[in-house]
Every structure is written in C-alpha cells, then in structure tokens.
Scaffold this active site. Structure first.
Site, mmCIF file in Angstrom:
data_model
loop_
_atom_site.group_PDB
_atom_site.id
_atom_site.type_symbol
_atom_site.label_atom_id
_atom_site.label_comp_id
_atom_site.label_asym_id
_atom_site.label_seq_id
_atom_site.Cartn_x
_atom_site.Cartn_y
_atom_site.Cartn_z
ATOM 1 N N ALA A 62 0.793 -1.246 0.000
ATOM 2 C CA ALA A 62 0.000 0.000 0.000
ATOM 3 C C ALA A 62 0.819 1.286 0.000
ATOM 4 O O ALA A 62 0.247 2.365 -0.101
ATOM 5 C CB ALA A 62 -1.001 0.019 1.152
ATOM 6 N N ASP A 63 2.143 1.205 0.109
ATOM 7 C CA ASP A 63 2.948 2.438 0.070
ATOM 8 C C ASP A 63 4.332 2.141 -0.489
ATOM 9 O O ASP A 63 5.358 2.433 0.136
ATOM 10 C CB ASP A 63 3.044 3.047 1.468
ATOM 11 C CG ASP A 63 3.585 4.479 1.443
ATOM 12 O OD1 ASP A 63 3.621 5.077 0.359
ATOM 13 O OD2 ASP A 63 3.975 4.985 2.512
ATOM 14 N N ILE A 64 4.361 1.592 -1.689
ATOM 15 C CA ILE A 64 5.632 1.219 -2.310
ATOM 16 C C ILE A 64 6.269 2.447 -2.957
ATOM 17 O O ILE A 64 5.658 3.121 -3.783
ATOM 18 C CB ILE A 64 5.424 0.132 -3.381
ATOM 19 C CG1 ILE A 64 4.819 -1.126 -2.756
ATOM 20 C CG2 ILE A 64 6.742 -0.199 -4.078
ATOM 21 C CD1 ILE A 64 4.376 -2.153 -3.771
#
Length: 223
Positions: A62-64
């Site tokens: 979700a936050d690459i």
C-alpha cells in the site's frame, strides 16, 4: 511497547534508502550502472511478489516507493514500512500516502481501496525512477519512459505496470514482473557479464566503496 503501541527492533544495520542511493548516484560522476539498477529492482520486486503470494491470503503493501526500500552496506535490499500493509480481503484505503506513486484508482475523486494491482502500479513508478534516475512527476512520466525505450523488455513491462484505471486488468502481477526481470538478467548473463552472472545465481553482495554514499558498492561488480 510504548503507549500501547508495539515496536519491533531490527537487528541488522541498514545504511539508507534506495532514494538516498539514487541521490548519491546523481552527485557522483555517473548514474547507477545497469547491474546496480537490476540488482535493486530484482530484489525489490521479489519482496513484493512474496507479499502478494502469501497463502492463504496475500498482503498489500500500500505504500511502495524508493524511500520505503532500504539497502544494507552489502547491497542487500529490504522492503520496509509495512505500516499501511493489510490483508487483501480486508483492504481499506490507506489514507494520505505519496501521491506521486499512487495508482489512479486510489486518487480523488475515486480514492478506492488499495489492491494488488495498485501495488503493481506503485512498483512500476518506482522501477521507472530507479532505471532512469528521474523523479516520479506524473506529468513527465511519458518522458521518463522514453529514456527506457532502448531496453525493450524493461520498457514494455514498466509501461504495462502503470496502465490507467480503465486498464487495470492489463497490469501484470508482481510475480509476472519478477519473471520478466529474471529473464532480463538471464539474457544478460548469457552475454558473459561476470556481475550479471553472479546476480543470476542470486548473489547481490558488493565489496569495497564505489560511490560517495554509505552504501558499499564495488566497481568490480559493475559491468
């Protein structure tokens, strides 16, 4: 525990993020070598494919982004900051994250849930940044991609990873992206480049200081 919040202490020395590596490479005489780029993205993609392949339920990061990918002094890559990660079946919007890396279906006014395909989109933006050294400005993404056009296999896979919201089904899986990167490495290994041959065997370790950054890179490992 602190104020009811659990913390985990990581017992290995991490030397910085991929963002710092990119910045340091820009401050040196030359950008990351093709070996260094492939080494980073192959390990990074492998970690995401592992999360996505967990059984019985995959995890979405979700936050690459390169800031959330850490590098050890021996050039090992560690995907970190899984604070927004969650099981696919209970996915929720992860709130305010790095908009430059967010998939279009997660942007207002849609602001949909994070998913495996949205992870692939963020991974694609990150890979393009690593391969080109150009920051993730959405309005300039087509220009970034043109810098990769001579690397046909890598250009095609990155282009597919960042498809628009109406073509989500066309995005490859993270496992498919990993398979493409492995084919790229295997093809280069057959060309006889020693560093790539080592990488094809899963050896990513560098020795000696090759760049003005606390991450240790070796010129002997550069093609």
């Amino acid at each position: 525990m602190e104020d009811g919040i659990p913390f985990q202490i990581v017992s290995e020395l991490l030397e910085g993020s991929v963002s710092e590596v990119i910045d340091a490479a820009h401050s040196s005489t030359s950008y990351l070598s093709h070996y260094e780029q492939l080494s980073i993205v192959l390990q990074m993609t492998s970690a995401i494919a592992y999360l996505h392949g967990l059984k019985p339920r995959p995890y979405v990061h979700a936050d690459i982004r390169p800031t959330n990918v850490l590098v050890t002094r021996d050039m090992k890559v560690k995907v970190a900051d899984l604070g927004a990660a969650h099981l696919v079946e209970s996915s929720k919007s992860a709130g305010t994250l790095s908009r430059q890396y967010l998939a279009p279906e997660r942007m207002p006014p849609t602001s949909g849930h994070s998913s495996l395909p949205s992870d692939v989109y963020s991974l694609g933006v990150s890979l393009i940044e690593i391969f080109t050294g150009v920051g993730p400005i959405p309005e300039e993404r087509n220009g970034q991609l043109t810098l990769m056009i001579n690397r046909r296999r890598l250009y095609r896979i990155c282009l597919m990873m960042i498809t628009d919201e109406d073509k989500i089904a066309d995005r490859p899986t993270s496992a498919g992206c990993l398979a493409t990167l492995i084919r790229e490495v295997e093809e280069l290994a057959r060309s006889g480049v020693p560093a790539i041959k080592r990488m094809a065997k899963g050896q990513f370790v560098g020795e000696g200081a090759g760049r003005r950054h606390k991450v240790v890179l070796s010129d002997t490992y550069h093609p």
